[in-house]
Structure formats: C-alpha cells, structure tokens
Design a protein around this motif. Structure first.
Motif, PDB file in Angstrom:
ATOM      1  N   GLY A  59      -6.261   3.122  14.522  1.00  0.00           N
ATOM      2  CA  GLY A  59      -6.732   2.494  13.292  1.00  0.00           C
ATOM      3  C   GLY A  59      -6.395   3.298  12.058  1.00  0.00           C
ATOM      4  N   TRP A  60      -6.639   4.608  12.085  1.00  0.00           N
ATOM      5  CA  TRP A  60      -6.365   5.433  10.909  1.00  0.00           C
ATOM      6  C   TRP A  60      -4.868   5.584  10.673  1.00  0.00           C
ATOM      7  CZ3 TRP A  60      -9.387   5.543   7.162  1.00  0.00           C
ATOM      8  CH2 TRP A  60     -10.767   5.578   7.329  1.00  0.00           C
ATOM      9  N   ILE A  61      -4.074   5.612  11.742  1.00  0.00           N
ATOM     10  CA  ILE A  61      -2.621   5.638  11.568  1.00  0.00           C
ATOM     11  C   ILE A  61      -2.160   4.347  10.901  1.00  0.00           C
ATOM     12  CG2 ILE A  61      -0.423   5.558  12.823  1.00  0.00           C
ATOM     13  CD1 ILE A  61      -1.624   7.607  14.780  1.00  0.00           C
ATOM     14  N   ALA A  62      -2.704   3.220  11.335  1.00  0.00           N
ATOM     15  CA  ALA A  62      -2.333   1.932  10.733  1.00  0.00           C
ATOM     16  C   ALA A  62      -2.733   1.880   9.259  1.00  0.00           C
ATOM     17  CB  ALA A  62      -2.985   0.782  11.499  1.00  0.00           C
ATOM     18  N   VAL A  63      -3.899   2.407   8.919  1.00  0.00           N
ATOM     19  CA  VAL A  63      -4.336   2.434   7.518  1.00  0.00           C
ATOM     20  C   VAL A  63      -3.381   3.303   6.690  1.00  0.00           C
ATOM     21  CG1 VAL A  63      -6.153   3.288   5.978  1.00  0.00           C
ATOM     22  CG2 VAL A  63      -6.751   1.929   7.985  1.00  0.00           C
ATOM     23  N   ALA A  64      -3.008   4.464   7.224  1.00  0.00           N
ATOM     24  CA  ALA A  64      -2.093   5.354   6.501  1.00  0.00           C
ATOM     25  C   ALA A  64      -0.726   4.702   6.318  1.00  0.00           C
ATOM     26  CB  ALA A  64      -1.956   6.682   7.252  1.00  0.00           C
ATOM     27  N   LEU A  65      -0.206   4.074   7.365  1.00  0.00           N
ATOM     28  CA  LEU A  65       1.096   3.399   7.253  1.00  0.00           C
ATOM     29  C   LEU A  65       1.031   2.240   6.258  1.00  0.00           C
ATOM     30  CD1 LEU A  65       2.353   3.383  10.948  1.00  0.00           C
ATOM     31  CD2 LEU A  65       3.202   4.755   9.042  1.00  0.00           C
ATOM     32  N   GLY A  66      -0.073   1.523   6.253  1.00  0.00           N
ATOM     33  CA  GLY A  66      -0.247   0.433   5.290  1.00  0.00           C
ATOM     34  C   GLY A  66      -0.279   0.950   3.864  1.00  0.00           C
ATOM     35  N   ALA A  67      -0.971   2.059   3.650  1.00  0.00           N
ATOM     36  CA  ALA A  67      -1.041   2.637   2.309  1.00  0.00           C
ATOM     37  C   ALA A  67       0.329   3.143   1.866  1.00  0.00           C
ATOM     38  CB  ALA A  67      -2.057   3.782   2.284  1.00  0.00           C
ATOM     39  N   LEU A  68       1.065   3.791   2.762  1.00  0.00           N
ATOM     40  CA  LEU A  68       2.407   4.267   2.426  1.00  0.00           C
ATOM     41  C   LEU A  68       3.345   3.105   2.131  1.00  0.00           C
ATOM     42  CD1 LEU A  68       2.911   7.175   4.991  1.00  0.00           C
ATOM     43  CD2 LEU A  68       2.679   7.356   2.513  1.00  0.00           C
ATOM     44  N   THR A  69       3.232   2.043   2.909  1.00  0.00           N
ATOM     45  CA  THR A  69       4.063   0.862   2.672  1.00  0.00           C
ATOM     46  C   THR A  69       3.748   0.242   1.316  1.00  0.00           C
ATOM     47  OG1 THR A  69       4.176   0.424   5.042  1.00  0.00           O
ATOM     48  CG2 THR A  69       4.705  -1.410   3.579  1.00  0.00           C
ATOM     49  N   ALA A  70       2.474   0.141   0.993  1.00  0.00           N
ATOM     50  CA  ALA A  70       2.080  -0.425  -0.302  1.00  0.00           C
ATOM     51  C   ALA A  70       2.610   0.435  -1.445  1.00  0.00           C
ATOM     52  CB  ALA A  70       0.561  -0.548  -0.384  1.00  0.00           C
ATOM     53  N   MET A  71       2.501   1.750  -1.320  1.00  0.00           N
ATOM     54  CA  MET A  71       3.017   2.630  -2.370  1.00  0.00           C
ATOM     55  C   MET A  71       4.535   2.492  -2.493  1.00  0.00           C
ATOM     56  SD  MET A  71       0.717   6.135  -2.273  1.00  0.00           S
ATOM     57  CE  MET A  71       1.567   6.763  -0.868  1.00  0.00           C
ATOM     58  N   PHE A  72       5.223   2.436  -1.374  1.00  0.00           N
ATOM     59  CA  PHE A  72       6.675   2.275  -1.378  1.00  0.00           C
ATOM     60  C   PHE A  72       7.080   0.991  -2.095  1.00  0.00           C
ATOM     61  CE2 PHE A  72      10.579   0.707   0.640  1.00  0.00           C
ATOM     62  CZ  PHE A  72      11.417   1.803   0.474  1.00  0.00           C
ATOM     63  N   ILE A  73       6.393  -0.097  -1.770  1.00  0.00           N
ATOM     64  CA  ILE A  73       6.709  -1.389  -2.399  1.00  0.00           C
ATOM     65  C   ILE A  73       6.420  -1.339  -3.900  1.00  0.00           C
ATOM     66  CG2 ILE A  73       5.980  -3.811  -2.529  1.00  0.00           C
ATOM     67  CD1 ILE A  73       5.655  -3.687   0.544  1.00  0.00           C
ATOM     68  N   LEU A  74       5.294  -0.771  -4.271  1.00  0.00           N
ATOM     69  CA  LEU A  74       4.955  -0.694  -5.688  1.00  0.00           C
ATOM     70  C   LEU A  74       5.925   0.173  -6.476  1.00  0.00           C
ATOM     71  CD1 LEU A  74       1.065  -0.426  -5.497  1.00  0.00           C
ATOM     72  CD2 LEU A  74       2.405  -2.354  -6.345  1.00  0.00           C
ATOM     73  N   ILE A  75       6.271   1.333  -5.921  1.00  0.00           N
ATOM     74  CA  ILE A  75       7.161   2.250  -6.638  1.00  0.00           C
ATOM     75  C   ILE A  75       8.568   1.682  -6.723  1.00  0.00           C
ATOM     76  CG2 ILE A  75       8.292   4.515  -6.525  1.00  0.00           C
ATOM     77  CD1 ILE A  75       5.612   5.569  -5.366  1.00  0.00           C
ATOM     78  N   PHE A  76       9.137   1.341  -5.567  1.00  0.00           N
ATOM     79  CA  PHE A  76      10.531   0.899  -5.568  1.00  0.00           C
ATOM     80  C   PHE A  76      10.683  -0.537  -6.048  1.00  0.00           C
ATOM     81  CE2 PHE A  76      10.691   4.539  -2.672  1.00  0.00           C
ATOM     82  CZ  PHE A  76      11.662   5.286  -3.335  1.00  0.00           C
ATOM     83  N   GLY A  77       9.667  -1.341  -5.893  1.00  0.00           N
ATOM     84  CA  GLY A  77       9.701  -2.682  -6.462  1.00  0.00           C
ATOM     85  C   GLY A  77       9.673  -2.624  -7.983  1.00  0.00           C
ATOM     86  N   GLY A  78       8.873  -1.725  -8.504  1.00  0.00           N
ATOM     87  CA  GLY A  78       8.808  -1.544  -9.962  1.00  0.00           C
ATOM     88  C   GLY A  78      10.110  -0.994 -10.503  1.00  0.00           C
ATOM     89  N   LEU A  79      10.738  -0.094  -9.768  1.00  0.00           N
ATOM     90  CA  LEU A  79      12.017   0.452 -10.212  1.00  0.00           C
ATOM     91  C   LEU A  79      13.102  -0.627 -10.207  1.00  0.00           C
ATOM     92  CD1 LEU A  79      12.113   3.925  -8.401  1.00  0.00           C
ATOM     93  CD2 LEU A  79      11.740   3.470 -10.824  1.00  0.00           C
ATOM     94  N   ALA A  80      13.073  -1.484  -9.201  1.00  0.00           N
ATOM     95  CA  ALA A  80      14.068  -2.556  -9.119  1.00  0.00           C
ATOM     96  C   ALA A  80      13.881  -3.558 -10.253  1.00  0.00           C
ATOM     97  CB  ALA A  80      13.973  -3.254  -7.765  1.00  0.00           C
ATOM     98  N   ILE A  81      12.640  -3.855 -10.578  1.00  0.00           N
ATOM     99  CA  ILE A  81      12.360  -4.798 -11.669  1.00  0.00           C
ATOM    100  C   ILE A  81      12.791  -4.199 -13.002  1.00  0.00           C
ATOM    101  CG2 ILE A  81      10.506  -5.926 -12.969  1.00  0.00           C
ATOM    102  CD1 ILE A  81       9.077  -6.323 -10.260  1.00  0.00           C
ATOM    103  N   SER A  82      12.482  -2.916 -13.231  1.00  0.00           N
ATOM    104  CA  SER A  82      12.846  -2.292 -14.504  1.00  0.00           C
ATOM    105  C   SER A  82      14.356  -2.096 -14.622  1.00  0.00           C
ATOM    106  CB  SER A  82      12.124  -0.959 -14.680  1.00  0.00           C
ATOM    107  OG  SER A  82      12.547  -0.039 -13.692  1.00  0.00           O
ATOM    108  N   ALA A  83      15.060  -1.930 -13.509  1.00  0.00           N
ATOM    109  CA  ALA A  83      16.510  -1.773 -13.536  1.00  0.00           C
ATOM    110  C   ALA A  83      17.194  -3.097 -13.884  1.00  0.00           C
ATOM    111  CB  ALA A  83      17.017  -1.284 -12.191  1.00  0.00           C
TER     112      ALA A  83
END
Length: 85
Positions: A59-83
């Motif tokens: 459960g805690w591994i899944a929560v950590a992976l979900g949080a990392l995935t969300a951060m990845f999407i937010l960071i790189f999605g924002g970079l793609a939009i601004s580019a």
C-alpha cells in the motif's frame, strides 16, 4: 532484542486477509485494514502478520509511486504546455 511472538491461536486475522486482497484493488482500504490487522495481531497473537505487513508495504509503495507519477505529470506536463506557448 527478543524473538518474534509465535501465534497463540490457530485463527487467522480476518483483517489481514481482507487487507492483503483489498490493497490490490483499493490501496487506501488495504492500508487501513493492514494497519488494523497489525494492531489486532499484536494484541491477540493471531496468524496473518505477514499478510498484514505485505498489505501495508504494498500500500505505501503504491501511494509513493502514485505521488511520484502525479509530480512527474505536473512538472513535465507543465513544461510541455509552456514550451508550446
């Protein structure tokens, strides 16, 4: 450090079983049931500590992976939009 307590009964903790099964479908419920099971097993000496511990770890591994995935999407999605702007 003392040795782990051996089960005092042949009964399996129901929350441990439910937690292990549930964590594969609903992580939050699996975590809750796993933590409840660990608490109960400590008091009652029932079997199922491994299942409860697995539910909590998975459960805690899944929560950590979900949080990392969300951060990845937010960071790189924002970079793609601004580019593209």
């Amino acid at each position: 450090m003392s040795a782990p307590a051996t089960p005092q009964t042949d009964r399996w903790n129901v929350f441990a079983i439910i937690g292990f099964v549930t964590v594969w479908f609903t992580v939050i419920l699996g975590l809750i049931f796993g933590h409840i099971a660990l608490s109960q097993i400590k008091k009652t000496g029932e079997k199922g500590r491994g299942l409860a511990l697995a539910a909590v770890i998975i459960g805690w591994i899944a929560v950590a992976l979900g949080a990392l995935t969300a951060m990845f999407i937010l960071i790189f999605g924002g970079l793609a939009i601004s580019a593209n702007s």
